[in-house]
Design an enzyme around this catalytic site. Sequence first.
Site, PDB file in Angstrom:
ATOM      1  N   SER A   1       0.729  -1.094   0.151  1.00  0.00           N
ATOM      2  CA  SER A   1       0.044  -0.066  -0.219  1.00  0.00           C
ATOM      3  C   SER A   1       0.833   1.231  -0.079  1.00  0.00           C
ATOM      4  O   SER A   1       0.642   2.404  -0.641  1.00  0.00           O
ATOM      5  CB  SER A   1      -0.883   0.087   1.327  1.00  0.00           C
ATOM      6  OG  SER A   1      -1.679  -0.956   1.192  1.00  0.00           O
TER       7      SER A   1
ATOM      8  N   SER B   1      -2.658  -0.779   7.278  1.00  0.00           N
ATOM      9  CA  SER B   1      -1.610  -1.279   6.509  1.00  0.00           C
ATOM     10  C   SER B   1      -0.589  -1.657   7.236  1.00  0.00           C
ATOM     11  O   SER B   1      -0.200  -0.781   8.147  1.00  0.00           O
ATOM     12  CB  SER B   1      -1.512  -0.350   5.350  1.00  0.00           C
ATOM     13  OG  SER B   1      -2.384   0.085   4.425  1.00  0.00           O
ATOM     14  N   ASP B   2       0.469  -2.405   6.793  1.00  0.00           N
ATOM     15  CA  ASP B   2       1.772  -2.620   7.238  1.00  0.00           C
ATOM     16  C   ASP B   2       2.552  -1.802   6.552  1.00  0.00           C
ATOM     17  O   ASP B   2       2.298  -1.260   5.334  1.00  0.00           O
ATOM     18  CB  ASP B   2       2.169  -4.026   7.198  1.00  0.00           C
ATOM     19  CG  ASP B   2       1.438  -5.187   8.100  1.00  0.00           C
ATOM     20  OD1 ASP B   2       0.694  -4.597   9.013  1.00  0.00           O
ATOM     21  OD2 ASP B   2       1.755  -6.350   7.841  1.00  0.00           O
TER      22      ASP B   2
ATOM     23  N   ASP C   1       5.440  -2.223   4.300  1.00  0.00           N
ATOM     24  CA  ASP C   1       6.138  -3.303   3.583  1.00  0.00           C
ATOM     25  C   ASP C   1       7.341  -2.925   2.926  1.00  0.00           C
ATOM     26  O   ASP C   1       7.454  -1.964   2.043  1.00  0.00           O
ATOM     27  CB  ASP C   1       5.313  -3.800   2.389  1.00  0.00           C
ATOM     28  CG  ASP C   1       3.738  -4.326   3.134  1.00  0.00           C
ATOM     29  OD1 ASP C   1       3.981  -5.251   4.007  1.00  0.00           O
ATOM     30  OD2 ASP C   1       2.652  -3.997   2.332  1.00  0.00           O
TER      31      ASP C   1
ATOM     32  N   GLU D   1       6.365  -5.240   7.818  1.00  0.00           N
ATOM     33  CA  GLU D   1       6.800  -6.541   7.204  1.00  0.00           C
ATOM     34  C   GLU D   1       8.253  -6.409   6.448  1.00  0.00           C
ATOM     35  O   GLU D   1       8.182  -5.434   5.443  1.00  0.00           O
ATOM     36  CB  GLU D   1       5.958  -6.967   6.396  1.00  0.00           C
ATOM     37  CG  GLU D   1       6.239  -8.231   5.525  1.00  0.00           C
ATOM     38  CD  GLU D   1       4.963  -8.991   4.749  1.00  0.00           C
ATOM     39  OE1 GLU D   1       5.461  -9.586   3.688  1.00  0.00           O
ATOM     40  OE2 GLU D   1       4.055  -8.865   5.260  1.00  0.00           O
TER      41      GLU D   1
ATOM     42  N   ASP E   1       5.908 -16.656  -2.425  1.00  0.00           N
ATOM     43  CA  ASP E   1       5.309 -15.204  -2.263  1.00  0.00           C
ATOM     44  C   ASP E   1       6.204 -13.984  -2.853  1.00  0.00           C
ATOM     45  O   ASP E   1       5.694 -12.876  -2.908  1.00  0.00           O
ATOM     46  CB  ASP E   1       4.982 -14.867  -0.960  1.00  0.00           C
ATOM     47  CG  ASP E   1       3.993 -15.768  -0.383  1.00  0.00           C
ATOM     48  OD1 ASP E   1       3.100 -16.371  -1.141  1.00  0.00           O
ATOM     49  OD2 ASP E   1       3.834 -16.046   0.686  1.00  0.00           O
TER      50      ASP E   1
ATOM     51  N   LYS F   1      -5.342  -3.620  -1.911  1.00  0.00           N
ATOM     52  CA  LYS F   1      -6.576  -4.520  -1.502  1.00  0.00           C
ATOM     53  C   LYS F   1      -7.839  -3.942  -1.725  1.00  0.00           C
ATOM     54  O   LYS F   1      -8.721  -4.626  -1.967  1.00  0.00           O
ATOM     55  CB  LYS F   1      -6.335  -4.979  -0.168  1.00  0.00           C
ATOM     56  CG  LYS F   1      -5.292  -5.972   0.243  1.00  0.00           C
ATOM     57  CD  LYS F   1      -4.699  -6.169   1.546  1.00  0.00           C
ATOM     58  CE  LYS F   1      -3.803  -7.231   1.848  1.00  0.00           C
ATOM     59  NZ  LYS F   1      -3.334  -7.632   3.097  1.00  0.00           N
TER      60      LYS F   1
ATOM     61  N   TYR G   1     -10.367  -2.249   6.416  1.00  0.00           N
ATOM     62  CA  TYR G   1      -9.229  -2.013   6.009  1.00  0.00           C
ATOM     63  C   TYR G   1      -9.171  -0.436   5.677  1.00  0.00           C
ATOM     64  O   TYR G   1      -7.993   0.073   6.101  1.00  0.00           O
ATOM     65  CB  TYR G   1      -9.100  -2.806   4.496  1.00  0.00           C
ATOM     66  CG  TYR G   1      -7.772  -2.485   3.945  1.00  0.00           C
ATOM     67  CD1 TYR G   1      -6.752  -3.212   4.449  1.00  0.00           C
ATOM     68  CD2 TYR G   1      -7.699  -1.789   2.629  1.00  0.00           C
ATOM     69  CE1 TYR G   1      -5.255  -3.066   3.753  1.00  0.00           C
ATOM     70  CE2 TYR G   1      -6.625  -1.497   1.870  1.00  0.00           C
ATOM     71  CZ  TYR G   1      -5.425  -2.250   2.356  1.00  0.00           C
ATOM     72  OH  TYR G   1      -4.187  -1.985   1.891  1.00  0.00           O
TER      73      TYR G   1
END
Length: 256
Positions: A30, A40-41, A43, A77, A120, A193, A219
């Site tokens: 995001s 949101s993390d 990332d 993350e 992933d 998302k 979200y």
Amino acid sequence: MPDPHASHLVPLAHRILGADNTLGIYLHGSAALTGLRPHSDIDVLVVVREPTTHAQRRALVDELLKVSGGPKARPVELIVVVQSEVRPWRYPPNCEFLYGEWLRDDFERGLVPAPEPSPDLAPLLTMVLEGDAPLYGPLPADVLDPVPHDDLRRAIVAGVPELMDELHSDTRNVLLTLARIWTTLATDTIRSKDAAADWVLERLPDEHRPVLAHARAVYLGDEREHWDRDDLRPAVRPCADFLRRAIEDQYPRAAV
């Protein structure tokens, strides 16, 4: 300009992994595609020249436990890849290190993640390249190879069985991730998302829309999470099963 939510991760990575060893540090998810949402993390992908040591991975875990999550900090993350493991590209790619808040209990018990194959990484690297958001180093296209279309498709369906197993414990994220997988397979684009949920909501039968609409609203911070509501609880599994079948229709070889 470095993202203020993630700028503290650059000196952390340099200190532990070595500035000379760090080729690039990149936002994805995001933060790179649409801007951070309330849930949101942060990332982050770190690309290094040389493999990490156990001591370096232990130090990364210890430092990330301090700065990730909590009342005033977003969850982080953070993934580390060795450039030679992903360039030239091959499938499945190898992940050198992974930190995520869903593993916090294991980390606090002493787990140190080891390098391992990770399908992933295919969608993750694709998002890094599309997001084009370096925190440090050159543009990601100067460091990473593009992921072939077929490898991206098989990678995103590889995790569907595990997602279905986590439906009860991580309902919102599972539903939105399933929606994004379906959208990616059908449109050949990786969307945020909430954007993926928008695409799927237009194609869902009426009985499944309230479930995914609630996941999207939570979200975005528009609703509080209430999966125990009488109108939602019995509808979650049927909605997830419908999304799974839609994924199977798009990618029959998935056998999900």
